[in-house]
Enzyme design. Structure first.
Site, PDB file in Angstrom:
ATOM      1  N   ARG A  27     -31.509 125.541  60.943  1.00 36.73           N
ATOM      2  CA  ARG A  27     -31.885 126.516  59.912  1.00 36.73           C
ATOM      3  C   ARG A  27     -33.391 126.813  59.912  1.00 36.73           C
ATOM      4  O   ARG A  27     -33.981 127.014  58.851  1.00 36.73           O
ATOM      5  CB  ARG A  27     -31.487 126.010  58.506  1.00 36.73           C
ATOM      6  CG  ARG A  27     -29.996 125.861  58.293  1.00 36.73           C
ATOM      7  CD  ARG A  27     -29.362 127.189  57.915  1.00 36.73           C
ATOM      8  NE  ARG A  27     -28.010 127.014  57.433  1.00 36.73           N
ATOM      9  CZ  ARG A  27     -27.675 127.017  56.142  1.00 36.73           C
ATOM     10  NH1 ARG A  27     -28.583 127.180  55.214  1.00 36.73           N
ATOM     11  NH2 ARG A  27     -26.423 126.856  55.798  1.00 36.73           N
ATOM     12  N   ARG A  31     -35.234 130.590  54.024  1.00 35.11           N
ATOM     13  CA  ARG A  31     -35.933 130.923  52.778  1.00 35.11           C
ATOM     14  C   ARG A  31     -37.236 130.182  52.515  1.00 35.11           C
ATOM     15  O   ARG A  31     -37.998 130.583  51.652  1.00 35.11           O
ATOM     16  CB  ARG A  31     -34.996 130.696  51.590  1.00 35.11           C
ATOM     17  CG  ARG A  31     -33.960 131.782  51.453  1.00 35.11           C
ATOM     18  CD  ARG A  31     -32.895 131.390  50.459  1.00 35.11           C
ATOM     19  NE  ARG A  31     -32.120 130.295  50.997  1.00 35.11           N
ATOM     20  CZ  ARG A  31     -31.038 129.776  50.411  1.00 35.11           C
ATOM     21  NH1 ARG A  31     -30.639 130.241  49.252  1.00 35.11           N
ATOM     22  NH2 ARG A  31     -30.373 128.796  50.972  1.00 35.11           N
ATOM     23  N   ASP A  77     -24.644 133.647  60.903  1.00 33.12           N
ATOM     24  CA  ASP A  77     -24.014 132.648  60.045  1.00 33.12           C
ATOM     25  C   ASP A  77     -22.672 132.252  60.632  1.00 33.12           C
ATOM     26  O   ASP A  77     -22.050 133.055  61.342  1.00 33.12           O
ATOM     27  CB  ASP A  77     -23.808 133.195  58.627  1.00 33.12           C
ATOM     28  CG  ASP A  77     -23.586 132.061  57.638  1.00 33.12           C
ATOM     29  OD1 ASP A  77     -24.577 131.474  57.188  1.00 33.12           O
ATOM     30  OD2 ASP A  77     -22.416 131.733  57.365  1.00 33.12           O
ATOM     31  N   TYR A 154     -13.886 126.713  54.377  1.00 33.22           N
ATOM     32  CA  TYR A 154     -14.385 127.887  53.629  1.00 33.22           C
ATOM     33  C   TYR A 154     -13.279 128.909  53.403  1.00 33.22           C
ATOM     34  O   TYR A 154     -13.202 129.541  52.344  1.00 33.22           O
ATOM     35  CB  TYR A 154     -15.558 128.536  54.379  1.00 33.22           C
ATOM     36  CG  TYR A 154     -16.837 127.741  54.268  1.00 33.22           C
ATOM     37  CD1 TYR A 154     -17.663 127.858  53.146  1.00 33.22           C
ATOM     38  CD2 TYR A 154     -17.222 126.850  55.260  1.00 33.22           C
ATOM     39  CE1 TYR A 154     -18.832 127.121  53.030  1.00 33.22           C
ATOM     40  CE2 TYR A 154     -18.380 126.100  55.152  1.00 33.22           C
ATOM     41  CZ  TYR A 154     -19.184 126.242  54.040  1.00 33.22           C
ATOM     42  OH  TYR A 154     -20.332 125.497  53.931  1.00 33.22           O
TER      43      TYR A 154
HETATM   44  O1  CP3 Z   1     -30.545 127.711  62.186  1.00 32.51           O
HETATM   45  C1  CP3 Z   1     -30.906 128.894  62.020  1.00 32.51           C
HETATM   46  O2  CP3 Z   1     -32.072 129.222  61.735  1.00 32.51           O
HETATM   47  C2  CP3 Z   1     -29.890 130.002  62.276  1.00 32.51           C
HETATM   48  C3  CP3 Z   1     -29.310 130.546  61.120  1.00 32.51           C
HETATM   49  C4  CP3 Z   1     -28.131 129.897  60.403  1.00 32.51           C
HETATM   50  C5  CP3 Z   1     -27.787 130.266  59.083  1.00 32.51           C
HETATM   51  N1  CP3 Z   1     -26.602 129.660  58.766  1.00 32.51           N
HETATM   52  C6  CP3 Z   1     -28.557 131.185  58.246  1.00 32.51           C
HETATM   53  C7  CP3 Z   1     -28.337 131.181  56.788  1.00 32.51           C
HETATM   54  C8  CP3 Z   1     -27.163 128.994  60.856  1.00 32.51           C
HETATM   55  C9  CP3 Z   1     -27.077 128.241  62.180  1.00 32.51           C
HETATM   56  C10 CP3 Z   1     -26.194 128.858  59.802  1.00 32.51           C
HETATM   57  C11 CP3 Z   1     -24.981 128.032  59.906  1.00 32.51           C
HETATM   58  C12 CP3 Z   1     -24.192 127.765  58.695  1.00 32.51           C
HETATM   59  N2  CP3 Z   1     -23.841 128.624  57.694  1.00 32.51           N
HETATM   60  C13 CP3 Z   1     -23.527 126.540  58.437  1.00 32.51           C
HETATM   61  C14 CP3 Z   1     -23.553 125.357  59.363  1.00 32.51           C
HETATM   62  C15 CP3 Z   1     -24.836 124.649  59.310  1.00 32.51           C
HETATM   63  C16 CP3 Z   1     -25.013 123.783  58.124  1.00 32.51           C
HETATM   64  O3  CP3 Z   1     -26.018 123.967  57.448  1.00 32.51           O
HETATM   65  O4  CP3 Z   1     -24.173 122.896  57.934  1.00 32.51           O
HETATM   66  C17 CP3 Z   1     -22.851 126.667  57.217  1.00 32.51           C
HETATM   67  C18 CP3 Z   1     -22.049 125.585  56.533  1.00 32.51           C
HETATM   68  C19 CP3 Z   1     -23.040 127.989  56.770  1.00 32.51           C
HETATM   69  C20 CP3 Z   1     -22.433 128.642  55.562  1.00 32.51           C
HETATM   70  C21 CP3 Z   1     -23.494 129.093  54.650  1.00 32.51           C
HETATM   71  N3  CP3 Z   1     -24.291 130.178  54.883  1.00 32.51           N
HETATM   72  C22 CP3 Z   1     -23.873 128.507  53.421  1.00 32.51           C
HETATM   73  C23 CP3 Z   1     -23.240 127.270  52.828  1.00 32.51           C
HETATM   74  C24 CP3 Z   1     -24.922 129.294  52.922  1.00 32.51           C
HETATM   75  C25 CP3 Z   1     -25.636 129.153  51.624  1.00 32.51           C
HETATM   76  C26 CP3 Z   1     -26.671 128.106  51.878  1.00 32.51           C
HETATM   77  C27 CP3 Z   1     -27.641 127.996  50.759  1.00 32.51           C
HETATM   78  O5  CP3 Z   1     -28.544 127.185  50.974  1.00 32.51           O
HETATM   79  O6  CP3 Z   1     -27.536 128.702  49.742  1.00 32.51           O
HETATM   80  C28 CP3 Z   1     -25.203 130.301  53.868  1.00 32.51           C
HETATM   81  C29 CP3 Z   1     -26.259 131.336  53.772  1.00 32.51           C
HETATM   82  C30 CP3 Z   1     -27.340 131.258  54.794  1.00 32.51           C
HETATM   83  N4  CP3 Z   1     -27.124 131.157  56.137  1.00 32.51           N
HETATM   84  C31 CP3 Z   1     -28.738 131.359  54.548  1.00 32.51           C
HETATM   85  C32 CP3 Z   1     -29.367 131.335  55.799  1.00 32.51           C
HETATM   86  C33 CP3 Z   1     -30.834 131.480  56.097  1.00 32.51           C
HETATM   87  C34 CP3 Z   1     -29.398 131.549  53.198  1.00 32.51           C
HETATM   88  C35 CP3 Z   1     -29.059 132.914  52.708  1.00 32.51           C
HETATM   89  C36 CP3 Z   1     -30.209 133.635  52.037  1.00 32.51           C
HETATM   90  O7  CP3 Z   1     -31.215 133.968  52.713  1.00 32.51           O
HETATM   91  O8  CP3 Z   1     -30.071 133.912  50.840  1.00 32.51           O
END
Ligand code: CP3
Length: 357
Positions: A27, A31, A77, A154
């Site tokens: 990630r 943010r 994502d 999910y």
């Molecule tokens: O690593 C990177 O920089 C690449 C981007 C990336 C994102 N999501 C961007 C993101 C990657 C590799 C993911 C994978 C992802 N998404 C996973 C597996 C990795 C992990 O963390 O276990 C999962 C479970 C998700 C599902 C998901 N997407 C969730 C649970 C959320 C909300 C997270 C939160 O903290 O609120 C997201 C949204 C998300 N995906 C964000 C980002 C940068 C935040 C969204 C925003 O900018 O508002």
């Protein structure tokens, strides 16, 4: 094709010699970076950011401008796959991901369309191509997907979950329905990841973020089995180089030995498993990646340096010279001060050189 200027990430995954330990952060685009928040507001919302080729490319590169990272990861994502199957992904402010439709019955599973990643997720492939071109060989680009088990949670829960109530009910009451869903997802993920490789992804990570929620009797049958099918179905080589696969089961440190059967080149670890113990378990058969507690980045310079040094001491405790990629044990959080990851990254490079000389 441009040659890679820095390939130590790919070399370490394949257990080839490296000059210092490669490092990236799960990630890493997100943010905690003010420039990310700016790009997201320009796009409107998170999903529009993923679907905008120029902005998805821009946010992928943002962390590389600040830190000396050895890999870029596609900005997207894991939930784009169920979205493309028609479940209707949306994000409510401060609430995490949600689906308009969920999967509850055998009929729901049977009605899921077969994914055609090239056309259904063409925006992801456009982003991969744009990022590869913008990187012009600076570092390799990682493509990724969720594991079938993690995606299924999910799709069944309709969003994030703490107890996985509906998924576990399906597992214990209708295991054959869950298996049908997992198998459908495994085929979709194979197609999705091969399309990313075609578009230019140079390594692959499978995020099994909720594998650790499974009971030990069930991990192999409900998660590992399907990741093994995926690894077997992936293109092994592109542009004359092997495409290494990293498998990351959060909470899976006790299952590293069964995971060796997956065919993955590397296993990711969260912060609960000591790297020297993990090295003994895998006996040099795969590389390892991880595993600094992401919360360490809330600490000051000395705290971060000390933790990184301990991590590297563990990783090379038995005299190993490669087969290790430094990372956090899970994603970086939105509350990290953007000055602190630099301390993590630079300490990995500087301190590791003495082990690899
Ligand atoms: O690593 C990177 O920089 C690449 C981007 C990336 C994102 N999501 C961007 C993101 C990657 C590799 C993911 C994978 C992802 N998404 C996973 C597996 C990795 C992990 O963390 O276990 C999962 C479970 C998700 C599902 C998901 N997407 C969730 C649970 C959320 C909300 C997270 C939160 O903290 O609120 C997201 C949204 C998300 N995906 C964000 C980002 C940068 C935040 C969204 C925003 O900018 O508002």
């Amino acid at each position: 094709m441009t040659t890679l200027k820095n390939d130590r990430f790919l070399r370490a995954l394949l257990r080839e010699p490296v000059d210092c330990t490669p490092v990236w952060m799960m990630r890493q685009a997100g943010r905690y970076l003010p420039e990310y928040r700016e790009s997201r507001s320009q796009a409107g919302d998170f999903l529009s950011l993923c679907k905008n080729t120029d902005l998805a490319c821009e946010v992928t590169l943002q962390p590389l401008r600040r830190y000396d990272l050895d890999a870029a990861i596609l900005f997207s994502d894991i939930l784009t796959v169920p979205d493309a199957m028609g479940l209707g992904l949306y994000f409510e402010a401060g609430e995490g991901p949600k689906f308009k439709k969920t999967i509850a019955t055998e009929q729901d599973v049977a009605a899921l369309p077969k994914l055609n990643a090239q056309s259904d997720l063409s925006y992801v492939m456009d982003a991969v191509r744009a990022i590869r071109s913008a990187l012009s060989g600076q570092v390799p680009l990682i493509g990724f997907s969720g594991s079938p088990w993690t995606l299924a949670t999910y799709m069944i829960e309709g969003g994030s979950s703490k107890d996985f109530r509906f998924t576990k009910q399906m597992l214990y009451r209708q295991p054959e329905v869950l298996h049908a869903l997992l198998d459908h997802l495994a085929d979709a993920v194979i197609d999705y990841l091969n399309a990313q490789i075609d578009a230019g992804a140079q390594a692959i990570q499978i995020f099994d973020s909720w594998g650790g929620a499974l009971a030990h009797q069930q991990y192999q049958s409900f998660s590992l089995q399907y990741m093994q099918k995926i690894v077997a179905g992936l293109q092994k080589e592109k542009e004359g180089r092997r495409i290494p696969v990293i498998l990351f089961t959060k909470g899976g440190g006790q299952w590293l030995v069964p995971m060796l059967a997956s065919g993955a080149d590397a296993l990711g670890l969260d912060w609960t498993t000591p790297l020297d113990v993990a090295r003994q378990m895998v006996q040099g058969r795969v590389a390892l990646q991880g595993n600094l507690d992401p919360a360490t980045l809330y600490g000051d310079r000395t705290t971060i340096e000390t933790a990184v040094k301990h991590m590297l001491d563990d990783a090379y405790a038995a005299g190993e010279k490669t087969g290790y990629v430094a990372n956090l044990g899970h994603g970086i959080t939105q509350w990290v001060d953007p000055d602190q990851p630099k301390i993590f990254v630079d300490t990995v490079h500087q301190y590791s050189a003495k082990y690899l000389a």
